[in-house]
Scaffold this motif. Sequence first.
Motif, PDB file in Angstrom:
ATOM      1  N   ARG A 164       0.829  -1.207   0.000  1.00 48.96           N
ATOM      2  CA  ARG A 164       0.000   0.000   0.000  1.00 48.96           C
ATOM      3  C   ARG A 164       0.860   1.253   0.000  1.00 48.96           C
ATOM      4  O   ARG A 164       0.603   2.191  -0.741  1.00 48.96           O
ATOM      5  CB  ARG A 164      -0.914  -0.013   1.221  1.00 48.96           C
ATOM      6  N   ASP A 165       1.896   1.267   0.851  1.00 52.36           N
ATOM      7  CA  ASP A 165       2.762   2.438   0.963  1.00 52.36           C
ATOM      8  C   ASP A 165       4.214   1.989   0.894  1.00 52.36           C
ATOM      9  O   ASP A 165       4.767   1.519   1.896  1.00 52.36           O
ATOM     10  CB  ASP A 165       2.487   3.166   2.283  1.00 52.36           C
ATOM     11  N   PRO A 166       4.870   2.120  -0.261  1.00 53.82           N
ATOM     12  CA  PRO A 166       6.266   1.680  -0.370  1.00 53.82           C
ATOM     13  C   PRO A 166       7.213   2.395   0.596  1.00 53.82           C
ATOM     14  O   PRO A 166       8.233   1.852   0.984  1.00 53.82           O
ATOM     15  CB  PRO A 166       6.634   1.997  -1.817  1.00 53.82           C
ATOM     16  N   GLN A 167       6.857   3.598   1.028  1.00 55.16           N
ATOM     17  CA  GLN A 167       7.722   4.347   1.940  1.00 55.16           C
ATOM     18  C   GLN A 167       7.875   3.627   3.280  1.00 55.16           C
ATOM     19  O   GLN A 167       8.909   3.741   3.921  1.00 55.16           O
ATOM     20  CB  GLN A 167       7.172   5.756   2.168  1.00 55.16           C
ATOM     21  N   GLN A 168       6.856   2.870   3.709  1.00 54.09           N
ATOM     22  CA  GLN A 168       6.976   2.158   4.982  1.00 54.09           C
ATOM     23  C   GLN A 168       8.055   1.083   4.920  1.00 54.09           C
ATOM     24  O   GLN A 168       8.660   0.746   5.931  1.00 54.09           O
ATOM     25  CB  GLN A 168       5.636   1.566   5.400  1.00 54.09           C
ATOM     26  N   LEU A 169       8.319   0.524   3.727  1.00 51.27           N
ATOM     27  CA  LEU A 169       9.419  -0.424   3.577  1.00 51.27           C
ATOM     28  C   LEU A 169      10.756   0.277   3.806  1.00 51.27           C
ATOM     29  O   LEU A 169      11.648  -0.257   4.470  1.00 51.27           O
ATOM     30  CB  LEU A 169       9.414  -1.043   2.181  1.00 51.27           C
ATOM     31  N   PHE A 170      10.871   1.484   3.261  1.00 52.54           N
ATOM     32  CA  PHE A 170      12.134   2.215   3.371  1.00 52.54           C
ATOM     33  C   PHE A 170      12.403   2.666   4.804  1.00 52.54           C
ATOM     34  O   PHE A 170      13.543   2.669   5.258  1.00 52.54           O
ATOM     35  CB  PHE A 170      12.141   3.421   2.439  1.00 52.54           C
ATOM     36  N   THR A 171      11.364   3.039   5.544  1.00 47.68           N
ATOM     37  CA  THR A 171      11.574   3.523   6.910  1.00 47.68           C
ATOM     38  C   THR A 171      11.821   2.384   7.893  1.00 47.68           C
ATOM     39  O   THR A 171      12.345   2.621   8.975  1.00 47.68           O
ATOM     40  CB  THR A 171      10.354   4.346   7.397  1.00 47.68           C
ATOM     41  N   ASN A 172      11.458   1.150   7.531  1.00 46.65           N
ATOM     42  CA  ASN A 172      11.638   0.015   8.443  1.00 46.65           C
ATOM     43  C   ASN A 172      12.765  -0.915   8.030  1.00 46.65           C
ATOM     44  O   ASN A 172      12.704  -2.109   8.268  1.00 46.65           O
ATOM     45  CB  ASN A 172      10.329  -0.768   8.581  1.00 46.65           C
ATOM     46  N   GLY A 173      13.781  -0.399   7.371  1.00 48.12           N
ATOM     47  CA  GLY A 173      14.974  -1.207   7.153  1.00 48.12           C
ATOM     48  C   GLY A 173      15.350  -1.509   5.717  1.00 48.12           C
ATOM     49  O   GLY A 173      16.496  -1.799   5.437  1.00 48.12           O
ATOM     50  N   LEU A 174      14.410  -1.477   4.795  1.00 52.72           N
ATOM     51  CA  LEU A 174      14.742  -1.764   3.400  1.00 52.72           C
ATOM     52  C   LEU A 174      15.208  -0.462   2.753  1.00 52.72           C
ATOM     53  O   LEU A 174      14.498   0.152   1.962  1.00 52.72           O
ATOM     54  CB  LEU A 174      13.532  -2.341   2.655  1.00 52.72           C
ATOM     55  N   ALA A 175      16.405  -0.029   3.121  1.00 54.62           N
ATOM     56  CA  ALA A 175      16.924   1.255   2.661  1.00 54.62           C
ATOM     57  C   ALA A 175      18.419   1.145   2.428  1.00 54.62           C
ATOM     58  O   ALA A 175      19.083   0.228   2.921  1.00 54.62           O
ATOM     59  CB  ALA A 175      16.631   2.343   3.686  1.00 54.62           C
TER      60      ALA A 175
ATOM     61  N   GLY B 293      22.159   1.363   2.861  1.00 51.42           N
ATOM     62  CA  GLY B 293      22.951   1.298   4.082  1.00 51.42           C
ATOM     63  C   GLY B 293      22.396   0.333   5.115  1.00 51.42           C
ATOM     64  O   GLY B 293      23.059   0.034   6.097  1.00 51.42           O
ATOM     65  N   GLY B 294      21.201  -0.191   4.882  1.00 47.45           N
ATOM     66  CA  GLY B 294      20.601  -1.144   5.809  1.00 47.45           C
ATOM     67  C   GLY B 294      21.033  -2.567   5.493  1.00 47.45           C
ATOM     68  O   GLY B 294      21.895  -2.821   4.648  1.00 47.45           O
ATOM     69  N   LYS B 295      20.421  -3.486   6.175  1.00 48.29           N
ATOM     70  CA  LYS B 295      20.703  -4.913   5.955  1.00 48.29           C
ATOM     71  C   LYS B 295      19.385  -5.644   5.796  1.00 48.29           C
ATOM     72  O   LYS B 295      18.357  -5.226   6.321  1.00 48.29           O
ATOM     73  CB  LYS B 295      21.496  -5.495   7.119  1.00 48.29           C
ATOM     74  N   THR B 296      19.437  -6.757   5.073  1.00 51.78           N
ATOM     75  CA  THR B 296      18.267  -7.607   4.900  1.00 51.78           C
ATOM     76  C   THR B 296      18.697  -9.064   4.996  1.00 51.78           C
ATOM     77  O   THR B 296      19.857  -9.387   4.709  1.00 51.78           O
ATOM     78  CB  THR B 296      17.562  -7.330   3.553  1.00 51.78           C
ATOM     79  N   ASN B 297      17.793  -9.910   5.433  1.00 54.89           N
ATOM     80  CA  ASN B 297      18.060 -11.346   5.481  1.00 54.89           C
ATOM     81  C   ASN B 297      17.763 -11.943   4.114  1.00 54.89           C
ATOM     82  O   ASN B 297      16.746 -11.620   3.494  1.00 54.89           O
ATOM     83  CB  ASN B 297      17.187 -12.027   6.543  1.00 54.89           C
ATOM     84  N   VAL B 298      18.644 -12.819   3.657  1.00 55.02           N
ATOM     85  CA  VAL B 298      18.510 -13.424   2.333  1.00 55.02           C
ATOM     86  C   VAL B 298      18.361 -14.931   2.474  1.00 55.02           C
ATOM     87  O   VAL B 298      19.083 -15.566   3.254  1.00 55.02           O
ATOM     88  CB  VAL B 298      19.745 -13.093   1.456  1.00 55.02           C
ATOM     89  N   ILE B 299      17.427 -15.478   1.706  1.00 57.67           N
ATOM     90  CA  ILE B 299      17.231 -16.925   1.626  1.00 57.67           C
ATOM     91  C   ILE B 299      17.393 -17.302   0.164  1.00 57.67           C
ATOM     92  O   ILE B 299      16.684 -16.786  -0.700  1.00 57.67           O
ATOM     93  CB  ILE B 299      15.841 -17.328   2.155  1.00 57.67           C
TER      94      ILE B 299
END
Length: 177
Positions: free
Chosen positions: A64-75, A77-83
């Motif tokens: 619904r709001d792509p900005q919420q992804l960016f503010t909660n870590g998907l940005a 300099g951030g990190k994400t878990n990969v499978i």
Amino acid sequence: MAILDSKGRLFGKINLLDLGAGLVILLVIFGIFIFPGTSGSVAQVGAKTVPIEVDLVVRGLNVRDPQQLFTNGLAKGGKTNVIIRNQPYGEIGIKSIQQLPRTINVPQPNGTVKELPDPKANNFSADFLLTLEGKAQLTTNGPVLGNSKVKIGMPFELEGFNYNFNATVVDVRVNTQ
């Protein structure tokens, strides 16, 4: 005295079936502990660790709001878990993330096709181009993250605080310097 008696015993003392079973057990134990064979991951054999960048494309992510992804870590300099191939790799750094514009193909009167911005206001679908960076083992068959080879076209599953979605590898860059 006969070597083999009527009951199948060697020199009247040892049963041949028991002797055969004992030899098989000894050979199995010898094979397991003395010659265990090759084990470990694919990445450990003749590999060196190098920096790697992987470009991923995400098509049609329903959000619904792509900005919420960016503010909660998907940005950046951030990190994400990969499978990768249902095997958790762990955390990897996000070098960049770019939201791609949603477009549609519109046929023109002269027979050509023109790509125009999607006019739908209630379109809850987003496309992204992500660049992940980390360290990979470089083998003769290409780069390996964890125990999985990284190739163009492979699906990656990305997971974070408020997201879990699939992306596809579109480019792999290895820095061999």
